[in-house]
Design a protein around this motif. Structure first.
Motif, PDB file in Angstrom:
ATOM      1  N   TYR A  44     -28.509  35.271  55.224  1.00  0.00           N
ATOM      2  CA  TYR A  44     -29.641  35.499  54.327  1.00  0.00           C
ATOM      3  C   TYR A  44     -30.796  34.529  54.563  1.00  0.00           C
ATOM      4  CZ  TYR A  44     -26.109  38.257  51.909  1.00  0.00           C
ATOM      5  OH  TYR A  44     -25.132  39.163  51.604  1.00  0.00           O
ATOM      6  N   GLU A  45     -30.569  33.548  55.441  1.00  0.00           N
ATOM      7  CA  GLU A  45     -31.583  32.542  55.766  1.00  0.00           C
ATOM      8  C   GLU A  45     -32.055  31.800  54.520  1.00  0.00           C
ATOM      9  OE1 GLU A  45     -34.526  35.055  57.670  1.00  0.00           O
ATOM     10  OE2 GLU A  45     -33.537  34.846  59.613  1.00  0.00           O
ATOM     11  N   ASP A  46     -31.101  31.439  53.622  1.00  0.00           N
ATOM     12  CA  ASP A  46     -31.503  30.780  52.392  1.00  0.00           C
ATOM     13  C   ASP A  46     -30.617  29.588  52.056  1.00  0.00           C
ATOM     14  OD1 ASP A  46     -29.140  31.913  51.452  1.00  0.00           O
ATOM     15  OD2 ASP A  46     -30.090  33.136  49.916  1.00  0.00           O
ATOM     16  N   TYR A  47     -31.113  28.802  51.109  1.00  0.00           N
ATOM     17  CA  TYR A  47     -30.378  27.657  50.584  1.00  0.00           C
ATOM     18  C   TYR A  47     -29.893  27.997  49.178  1.00  0.00           C
ATOM     19  CZ  TYR A  47     -32.338  24.749  54.294  1.00  0.00           C
ATOM     20  OH  TYR A  47     -32.686  24.209  55.506  1.00  0.00           O
ATOM     21  N   SER A  48     -28.680  27.565  48.860  1.00  0.00           N
ATOM     22  CA  SER A  48     -28.139  27.791  47.523  1.00  0.00           C
ATOM     23  C   SER A  48     -27.302  26.593  47.091  1.00  0.00           C
ATOM     24  CB  SER A  48     -27.300  29.070  47.480  1.00  0.00           C
ATOM     25  OG  SER A  48     -26.222  28.978  48.377  1.00  0.00           O
ATOM     26  N   LEU A  49     -27.132  26.472  45.788  1.00  0.00           N
ATOM     27  CA  LEU A  49     -26.276  25.424  45.242  1.00  0.00           C
ATOM     28  C   LEU A  49     -24.818  25.782  45.504  1.00  0.00           C
ATOM     29  CD1 LEU A  49     -28.019  25.014  41.788  1.00  0.00           C
ATOM     30  CD2 LEU A  49     -28.048  23.350  43.655  1.00  0.00           C
ATOM     31  N   PRO A  50     -23.986  24.803  45.807  1.00  0.00           N
ATOM     32  CA  PRO A  50     -22.557  25.083  45.946  1.00  0.00           C
ATOM     33  C   PRO A  50     -22.008  25.591  44.613  1.00  0.00           C
ATOM     34  CG  PRO A  50     -23.089  22.867  46.727  1.00  0.00           C
ATOM     35  CD  PRO A  50     -24.309  23.400  46.033  1.00  0.00           C
ATOM     36  N   GLY A  51     -21.146  26.561  44.686  1.00  0.00           N
ATOM     37  CA  GLY A  51     -20.545  27.081  43.469  1.00  0.00           C
ATOM     38  C   GLY A  51     -19.988  28.464  43.669  1.00  0.00           C
ATOM     39  N   GLY A  52     -19.416  29.000  42.610  1.00  0.00           N
ATOM     40  CA  GLY A  52     -18.850  30.334  42.679  1.00  0.00           C
ATOM     41  C   GLY A  52     -18.073  30.660  41.434  1.00  0.00           C
ATOM     42  N   GLY A  53     -17.376  31.771  41.502  1.00  0.00           N
ATOM     43  CA  GLY A  53     -16.671  32.311  40.361  1.00  0.00           C
ATOM     44  C   GLY A  53     -15.503  31.464  39.892  1.00  0.00           C
ATOM     45  N   VAL A  56      -9.518  33.185  36.296  1.00  0.00           N
ATOM     46  CA  VAL A  56      -9.197  33.532  34.911  1.00  0.00           C
ATOM     47  C   VAL A  56      -8.637  32.302  34.178  1.00  0.00           C
ATOM     48  CG1 VAL A  56      -7.794  35.005  33.417  1.00  0.00           C
ATOM     49  CG2 VAL A  56      -8.769  35.935  35.519  1.00  0.00           C
ATOM     50  N   ASN A  57      -9.207  31.994  33.027  1.00  0.00           N
ATOM     51  CA  ASN A  57      -8.807  30.861  32.179  1.00  0.00           C
ATOM     52  C   ASN A  57      -8.997  29.487  32.827  1.00  0.00           C
ATOM     53  OD1 ASN A  57      -8.032  32.569  30.031  1.00  0.00           O
ATOM     54  ND2 ASN A  57      -6.049  32.908  31.016  1.00  0.00           N
ATOM     55  N   GLU A  58      -9.757  29.404  33.906  1.00  0.00           N
ATOM     56  CA  GLU A  58      -9.996  28.114  34.564  1.00  0.00           C
ATOM     57  C   GLU A  58     -11.019  27.304  33.772  1.00  0.00           C
ATOM     58  OE1 GLU A  58     -10.775  26.444  39.074  1.00  0.00           O
ATOM     59  OE2 GLU A  58     -11.661  28.372  38.532  1.00  0.00           O
ATOM     60  N   ASP A  59     -10.767  26.027  33.598  1.00  0.00           N
ATOM     61  CA  ASP A  59     -11.702  25.112  32.963  1.00  0.00           C
ATOM     62  C   ASP A  59     -12.979  25.039  33.813  1.00  0.00           C
ATOM     63  OD1 ASP A  59     -12.157  22.696  31.055  1.00  0.00           O
ATOM     64  OD2 ASP A  59     -12.554  21.922  33.082  1.00  0.00           O
ATOM     65  N   LYS A  60     -14.131  25.055  33.162  1.00  0.00           N
ATOM     66  CA  LYS A  60     -15.403  25.075  33.887  1.00  0.00           C
ATOM     67  C   LYS A  60     -15.576  23.855  34.798  1.00  0.00           C
ATOM     68  CE  LYS A  60     -17.815  27.788  30.385  1.00  0.00           C
ATOM     69  NZ  LYS A  60     -16.809  27.809  29.315  1.00  0.00           N
ATOM     70  N   ILE A  61     -15.259  22.665  34.295  1.00  0.00           N
ATOM     71  CA  ILE A  61     -15.408  21.444  35.106  1.00  0.00           C
ATOM     72  C   ILE A  61     -14.443  21.473  36.286  1.00  0.00           C
ATOM     73  CG2 ILE A  61     -15.217  18.926  35.120  1.00  0.00           C
ATOM     74  CD1 ILE A  61     -17.620  19.851  33.496  1.00  0.00           C
ATOM     75  N   GLU A  62     -13.208  21.865  36.048  1.00  0.00           N
ATOM     76  CA  GLU A  62     -12.229  21.947  37.150  1.00  0.00           C
ATOM     77  C   GLU A  62     -12.667  22.984  38.177  1.00  0.00           C
ATOM     78  OE1 GLU A  62      -9.760  19.762  37.731  1.00  0.00           O
ATOM     79  OE2 GLU A  62     -10.650  18.764  36.011  1.00  0.00           O
ATOM     80  N   GLY A  63     -13.187  24.109  37.705  1.00  0.00           N
ATOM     81  CA  GLY A  63     -13.676  25.148  38.620  1.00  0.00           C
ATOM     82  C   GLY A  63     -14.869  24.668  39.420  1.00  0.00           C
ATOM     83  N   MET A  64     -15.760  23.932  38.764  1.00  0.00           N
ATOM     84  CA  MET A  64     -16.924  23.375  39.458  1.00  0.00           C
ATOM     85  C   MET A  64     -16.482  22.429  40.568  1.00  0.00           C
ATOM     86  SD  MET A  64     -18.853  20.523  39.867  1.00  0.00           S
ATOM     87  CE  MET A  64     -19.335  19.287  38.800  1.00  0.00           C
ATOM     88  N   LYS A  65     -15.543  21.555  40.251  1.00  0.00           N
ATOM     89  CA  LYS A  65     -15.052  20.596  41.249  1.00  0.00           C
ATOM     90  C   LYS A  65     -14.338  21.324  42.397  1.00  0.00           C
ATOM     91  CE  LYS A  65     -13.011  16.961  39.245  1.00  0.00           C
ATOM     92  NZ  LYS A  65     -12.304  16.174  38.204  1.00  0.00           N
ATOM     93  N   GLN A 100     -23.286  43.818  37.150  1.00  0.00           N
ATOM     94  CA  GLN A 100     -22.585  42.543  37.035  1.00  0.00           C
ATOM     95  C   GLN A 100     -23.414  41.623  36.136  1.00  0.00           C
ATOM     96  OE1 GLN A 100     -22.673  39.560  40.235  1.00  0.00           O
ATOM     97  NE2 GLN A 100     -20.453  39.518  40.091  1.00  0.00           N
ATOM     98  N   HIS A 101     -22.761  41.057  35.138  1.00  0.00           N
ATOM     99  CA  HIS A 101     -23.383  40.069  34.258  1.00  0.00           C
ATOM    100  C   HIS A 101     -22.814  38.714  34.686  1.00  0.00           C
ATOM    101  CE1 HIS A 101     -23.460  38.181  29.974  1.00  0.00           C
ATOM    102  NE2 HIS A 101     -24.534  37.835  30.649  1.00  0.00           N
ATOM    103  N   MET A 102     -23.611  37.948  35.415  1.00  0.00           N
ATOM    104  CA  MET A 102     -23.177  36.650  35.936  1.00  0.00           C
ATOM    105  C   MET A 102     -23.707  35.549  35.031  1.00  0.00           C
ATOM    106  SD  MET A 102     -21.923  34.950  38.828  1.00  0.00           S
ATOM    107  CE  MET A 102     -22.437  35.726  40.336  1.00  0.00           C
ATOM    108  N   ILE A 103     -22.802  34.689  34.593  1.00  0.00           N
ATOM    109  CA  ILE A 103     -23.183  33.521  33.803  1.00  0.00           C
ATOM    110  C   ILE A 103     -22.812  32.296  34.622  1.00  0.00           C
ATOM    111  CG2 ILE A 103     -22.902  32.278  31.637  1.00  0.00           C
ATOM    112  CD1 ILE A 103     -21.906  34.951  30.411  1.00  0.00           C
ATOM    113  N   SER A 104     -23.833  31.565  35.091  1.00  0.00           N
ATOM    114  CA  SER A 104     -23.620  30.382  35.924  1.00  0.00           C
ATOM    115  C   SER A 104     -23.812  29.121  35.091  1.00  0.00           C
ATOM    116  CB  SER A 104     -24.603  30.366  37.096  1.00  0.00           C
ATOM    117  OG  SER A 104     -24.351  31.432  37.979  1.00  0.00           O
ATOM    118  N   TYR A 105     -22.752  28.327  35.002  1.00  0.00           N
ATOM    119  CA  TYR A 105     -22.780  27.035  34.311  1.00  0.00           C
ATOM    120  C   TYR A 105     -23.100  25.972  35.357  1.00  0.00           C
ATOM    121  CZ  TYR A 105     -20.489  29.675  30.647  1.00  0.00           C
ATOM    122  OH  TYR A 105     -20.194  30.618  29.692  1.00  0.00           O
TER     123      TYR A 105
END
Length: 172
Positions: A44-53, A56-65, A100-105
């Motif tokens: 896509y020739e673009d820059y993005s922040l690291p992250g992703g989905g 199920v039931n994963e803690d947001k901070i643990e998922g971020m890490k 798709q309804h994406m909610i990015s924390y």
């Protein structure tokens, strides 16, 4: 956490009579000076922040890490703080849902400058995704140009460019 923006993709005119799939995700913001850790995606020739989905039931901070480590090899992830929520509605590419309804924390964090090994998913490798430290203003300028000149742009470039601009505002 503060909501930063709700974005509707141009193909999503309204949600009436649409089946909607909600996906929770995280985005990591690791900055050192004016340099930020991003993913460059060759397809896509673009820059993005690291992250992703999130799983199920994963803690947001643990998922971020987990996502930050998998995609960049980041080590010693600490000082994690909420930055904001980016919510978006975009076309869904599978037959089971229309939208798709994406909610990015989004979270800021500190990490070591030196990165370790990544554990990219097959599609990420195929798309040519690579972790890079880049000047945030150069990344914004690059993405802005891609948004106006490229027919290869992905669905996330508007989110990513918005977030990069918000992050850069905080550096002033």
């Amino acid at each position: 956490m503060q909501k930063l923006k709700t974005h509707y993709h141009p193909e999503v005119k309204n949600l009436e009579n649409k089946s909607v799939f909600t996906r929770l995700a995280t985005r990591s913001i690791a900055i050192q000076g004016n340099t930020i850790l991003l993913l460059y995606t060759k397809r896509y020739e673009d820059y993005s922040l690291p992250g992703g989905g999130l799983d199920v039931n994963e803690d947001k901070i643990e998922g971020m890490k987990r996502e930050l480590n998998e995609e960049t090899g980041a080590k010693n992830i600490k000082n994690i703080k909420p930055f904001g929520i980016y919510e978006e509605y975009r076309p869904w590419y599978k037959p089971d849902f229309d939208v798709q309804h994406m909610i990015s924390y989004c979270y800021t964090c500190d990490i070591n400058k030196e990165l370790g090994n990544t554990n990219l998913e097959a599609y990420e490798t195929k798309n040519g995704m690579k972790a890079v430290w880049v000047n945030i203003h150069k990344a914004i300028a690059h993405n802005t140009k891609i948004m106006t000149t490229s027919n290869k742009k992905g669905l996330s470039i508007e989110r990513e460019t918005f977030l990069l601009k918000r992050i850069a505002e905080g550096l002033k």
